[in-house]
Design a protein around this motif. Structure first.
Motif, PDB file in Angstrom:
ATOM      1  N   ARG A   1      16.254   5.180  -0.579  1.00 34.88           N
ATOM      2  CA  ARG A   1      17.097   4.872   0.496  1.00 34.88           C
ATOM      3  C   ARG A   1      17.612   3.692   0.736  1.00 34.88           C
ATOM      4  NH1 ARG A   1      14.198   9.556   2.763  1.00 34.88           N
ATOM      5  NH2 ARG A   1      12.904   8.181   3.908  1.00 34.88           N
ATOM      6  N   ARG A   2      16.608   2.589   0.930  1.00 42.41           N
ATOM      7  CA  ARG A   2      16.800   1.380   1.059  1.00 42.41           C
ATOM      8  C   ARG A   2      17.599   0.730  -0.022  1.00 42.41           C
ATOM      9  NH1 ARG A   2      11.921   0.305   2.059  1.00 42.41           N
ATOM     10  NH2 ARG A   2      11.295  -0.850   0.279  1.00 42.41           N
TER      11      ARG A   2
ATOM     12  N   ALA B   1       6.300   8.646   1.378  1.00 40.54           N
ATOM     13  CA  ALA B   1       7.191   7.929   2.106  1.00 40.54           C
ATOM     14  C   ALA B   1       7.568   6.552   1.359  1.00 40.54           C
ATOM     15  CB  ALA B   1       6.659   7.670   3.656  1.00 40.54           C
ATOM     16  N   GLU B   2       6.604   6.076   0.753  1.00 38.66           N
ATOM     17  CA  GLU B   2       6.812   4.651   0.310  1.00 38.66           C
ATOM     18  C   GLU B   2       8.049   4.746  -1.055  1.00 38.66           C
ATOM     19  OE1 GLU B   2       4.573   0.989  -2.075  1.00 38.66           O
ATOM     20  OE2 GLU B   2       3.549   2.830  -1.765  1.00 38.66           O
TER      21      GLU B   2
ATOM     22  N   ASP C   1      18.540  10.932  -1.064  1.00 40.55           N
ATOM     23  CA  ASP C   1      18.143  11.877   0.141  1.00 40.55           C
ATOM     24  C   ASP C   1      17.393  13.014  -0.413  1.00 40.55           C
ATOM     25  OD1 ASP C   1      20.280  12.848  -0.709  1.00 40.55           O
ATOM     26  OD2 ASP C   1      21.361  13.196   0.821  1.00 40.55           O
TER      27      ASP C   1
ATOM     28  N   HIS D   1       0.014   9.588   2.201  1.00 41.30           N
ATOM     29  CA  HIS D   1       1.126   9.200   1.711  1.00 41.30           C
ATOM     30  C   HIS D   1       2.123  10.093   1.449  1.00 41.30           C
ATOM     31  CE1 HIS D   1      -0.761   9.764  -2.138  1.00 41.30           C
ATOM     32  NE2 HIS D   1       0.349  10.661  -2.183  1.00 41.30           N
TER      33      HIS D   1
ATOM     34  N   LEU E   1      10.352   7.355  -1.251  1.00 45.36           N
ATOM     35  CA  LEU E   1      11.606   7.696  -0.734  1.00 45.36           C
ATOM     36  C   LEU E   1      12.157   6.675   0.233  1.00 45.36           C
ATOM     37  CD1 LEU E   1      10.093  11.307   0.389  1.00 45.36           C
ATOM     38  CD2 LEU E   1      11.268  10.533  -1.904  1.00 45.36           C
ATOM     39  N   ASP E   2      11.306   5.996   0.905  1.00 46.01           N
ATOM     40  CA  ASP E   2      11.928   4.927   1.695  1.00 46.01           C
ATOM     41  C   ASP E   2      12.924   3.809   0.817  1.00 46.01           C
ATOM     42  OD1 ASP E   2      11.314   6.263   3.891  1.00 46.01           O
ATOM     43  OD2 ASP E   2       9.689   4.835   4.484  1.00 46.01           O
ATOM     44  N   LEU E   3      12.020   3.761  -0.307  1.00 51.92           N
ATOM     45  CA  LEU E   3      12.616   2.674  -1.435  1.00 51.92           C
ATOM     46  C   LEU E   3      13.863   3.149  -1.830  1.00 51.92           C
ATOM     47  CD1 LEU E   3      12.354   0.131  -3.040  1.00 51.92           C
ATOM     48  CD2 LEU E   3      10.967   1.274  -4.702  1.00 51.92           C
TER      49      LEU E   3
END
Length: 716
Positions: free
Chosen positions: A38-39, A31-32, A116, A492, A34-36
């Motif tokens: 996208r962000r 998640a860390e 994504d 994670h 993949l979120d980065l």
């Protein structure tokens, strides 16, 4: 902007830990990262490899340890490093990108993703500068980043097209209406014709270079050769087994097989040793001994096990994943020999020196790259080497041959001791459930075939470790590291739900270990193993079965949400998980409960057309289809567990090459033994004077026999 910090130091994977000190800001998949992406709307650079991978090490040294290249990666991408043995679900998906782009897959795998997770470009190894027709890695980084920034619509379109192609490629095509499943009389003939067209008639094996063992294809040919008396197919398998044993792909000092040969002669290997190769080849050589009765095949099986016990066994009884190809920064350095090194090893023992030099082909010029070193192979036979040596000791030819044989044995002992003193290749000490399942089954079956009860004991001990630490509610976790569960769907890593303290692994973990439980049942007659196999199969059906396909998904229904949910229908270096899942269900339906037949039949019905068109890619499916269409032979022994008469009958059943086979024991004094195999136990009375055996196909059984000789004749 996130700080450029490498986040791999807290990982359990040995491969990820190898990269924990790179200046690249590596993230594990999760998640860390993949979120980065996208962000910050940055493309993802996904790098997939494994701990024993030579070219992974090369790319790390050349690019990932280079400060300038690392800064470039950190500025332009979110960089994610994945161990393909830990996350085969990701490797399955993204390996297809290279193949869809018309190139060969492999490792290191380098894939560029949209934020994504959709892939839009991929390759394998990239050099640090333009070389051999390949663009340098910095140039690739610039072009990909430029395309993402300035031609975003094109990137998005390509990503969507590739993602849709991945979803199509991992689904077996539906059978056309009215097309029947292949008959058993035609299945192996058609499959073998395809494989024999690709068989190397001089050196054995499938294709030319590089050359892999391809055990699933050889299993198909062995079935055809023995069960249907196809001399050409049988000779092709025999030639391959002989040439692999003679070649440098075989470790002539310790035993065990390297991963593949870089040439068509099996001479110069890629030196890493993988647990799955040696597990599959152990079973194949044991079957080769059953089929051809050649002592060298039994010897090969014993030396494979000797290597695994000596170098790959965990203190608790499990088995490690792999040994590296490299040591001291060079591939193969641990394994190759010069004449000077040979002399240092054997000292003044001239006969030992001469025999090793001639038999193993050690020469001044060598055969390994330009190093002047030699990859050991069976360059001459013992007899050929002895014929050109005059040791001056007198005596007849047989006495001379005995002295030469003893000298070669002394040389091997001295060379192995000298080699063991060299800096050793690294070892990936993950205990993978799937690969251990392959080995447990092979040890149990080969141990009974070759009268090696210690192998069966080792299989039972390894299974007990996995059962104790990775099996929860019938679901199998991915692997153990340092004695603790680790791997798939860690905290994670995504949404996978834990069962107790273990997060479930993938379809291969379930299917391989479930089949191993049945192999252990046959080898030990302990009905508890059937209960464990049923629990694994029940959970596998509950969490991996797809009613719409129909078939088994590789990932569980509560696993990570990825861009595609694949089915793993093709054999790679190990058999496809879908075919092994079908095999587990089919085997359970034959002895324990006929309700398992439906998922087996439905999965095989979907795979059959593809298997008939591509026997090389679906060799294991061909073998399971053969079991379904031909029918299994179940040897039912009725008698006291542990009695001499029951042991004699089961021992004979294990000696015969009969791949579609089950061996069950019904002890009248132990009702649980009949309950475990209720499909075949009914109506088979015991005798007061000793055990009896029946050979059954489906519901039809032979008259009872009481001697090993009668059972041998019956099975023949």
């Amino acid at each position: 902007m996130a700080a450029h910090k490498n986040r791999l130091a807290s990982e359990s994977s040995p491969y990820l830990l190898q990269h924990a000190h790179n200046p690249v800001a590596w993230y594990p998949w999760g998640a860390e990262a993949l979120d980065l992406a996208r962000r910050e709307d940055k493309p993802i650079l996904l790098s997939i490899g494994y701990a024993a991978c030579h070219w992974c090490h090369v790319m790390e040294r050349e690019s990932f340890e280079d400060e300038a290249i690392a800064r470039h990666m950190n500025d332009l991408f979110v960089n994610i490093k994945v161990d393909r043995e830990e996350r085969p679900d990701l490797d399955h998906i993204y390996q297809l990108v290279v193949q869809l782009m018309g190139r060969s897959g492999g490792w290191p795998l380098t894939v560029f993703l949209t934020p994504d997770q959709r892939p839009f470009f991929a390759g394998t190894y990239f050099p640090p500068k333009d070389a051999l027709g390949m663009p340098g890695f910095p140039k690739v980084l610039d072009k990909i980043a430029d395309a993402f920034r300035n031609r975003r619509d094109d990137v998005e379109q390509q990503a969507q097209e590739i993602t849709e192609a991945i979803e199509r490629a991992q689904r077996a095509p539906a059978r056309a209406a009215g097309v029947a499943a292949p008959a058993s009389s035609d299945l192996l003939r058609r499959a073998s014709r395809q494989l024999l067209a690709r068989l190397d008639p001089r050196h054995g094996g499938i294709g030319s270079r590089p050359k892999f063992p391809n055990t699933m294809a050889l299993d198909v040919l062995l079935r055809r050769g023995v069960l249907e008396s196809d001399r050409v197919a049988a000779e092709g398998v025999e030639l391959t087994l002989d040439r692999m044993r003679d070649g440098g792909i075989w470790d002539h000092l310790r035993g065990g097989f390297h991963r593949y040969s870089t040439d068509e002669r099996w001479l110069v290997p890629h030196f890493e040793k993988m647990l799955y190769d040696n597990a599959l080849l152990l079973r194949l050589y044991a079957d080769g001994f059953r089929a051809f009765k050649k002592p060298i095949y039994a010897e090969t099986a014993r030396e494979i096990v000797g290597y695994l016990f000596a170098e790959m066994r965990d203190p608790e009884g499990g088995f490690y994943a792999s040994q590296d190809a490299d040591s001291e920064g060079r591939e193969g350095k641990f394994f190759v020999w010069t004449l000077e090194q040979l002399r240092d090893a054997v000292g003044e023992d001239q006969l030992a020196y001469d025999m090793a030099r001639l038999v193993f082909g050690i020469s001044e010029e060598g055969n390994f790259e330009d190093s002047g070193a030699t990859v050991l192979s069976q360059h001459r036979t013992l007899e050929q080497a002895a014929a050109v040596i005059d040791d001056g000791a007198g005596g007849g030819p047989s006495t001379h041959l005995d002295r030469c044989r003893d000298a070669l044995a002394r040389a091997r002992v001295a060379m192995l001791a000298a080699r063991d003193a060299r800096p050793r290749p690294a070892r990936d000490d993950k205990v993978l459930a799937s690969w251990n399942g392959l080995l447990i089954g092979a040890l149990a079956d080969a141990g009974r075939a070759l009268d090696e009860p210690a192998w069966v004991d080792a299989a039972a001990r390894a299974f007990a470790l996995l059962e104790r630490k990775l099996l929860r509610g019938g679901r199998v976790g991915r692997y153990l590291k340092d004695g603790a569960p680790a791997g798939a769907n860690r905290e994670h890593g995504g949404s996978g739900a834990a069962v107790g303290d273990v997060r479930p692994g993938f379809l291969d973990d379930q299917a391989y270990l479930g089949n191993a439980a049945l192999d252990l049942y046959e080898a030990t007659s302990d009905p508890r193993y059937v209960d464990v196999a049923r629990a694994i199969a029940d959970a596998m059906i509950a969490h991996h079965w797809d009613e719409a396909a129909p078939g088994f998904f590789f990932t569980p229904d509560d696993g990570d949400a990825l861009i595609a949910r694949t089915q793993d229908i093709y054999d790679q270096a190990a058999p496809s998980a879908a075919s092994m899942a079908a095999l587990l269900c089919l085997r359970l339906s034959e002895i324990a409960d006929e309700r398992y037949l439906s998922p087996a039949e439905r999965q095989l019905d979907v795979l059959a057309p593809t298997a008939l068109e591509n026997a090389f890619g679906l060799g294991q499916t061909v073998c399971v289809l053969d079991r379904l269409t031909r029918g299994a032979v179940t040897v039912v022994v009725v008698g006291e567990a542990g009695s001499a008469s029951a042991a004699e009958l089961t021992r004979e059943a294990f000696k015969v090459y009969l791949p579609n086979r089950a061996i069950v024991l019904v002890d009248p004094a132990r009702p649980e033994s009949a309950a475990a195999v209720e499909v075949v136990a009914e109506g088979k009375p015991a005798r007061p004077d000793g055990a009896v055996a029946y050979a059954c196909r489906g519901r039809t059984c032979s008259a009872p026999v009481t001697t090993a000789a009668d059972l041998k004749a019956l099975l023949a």
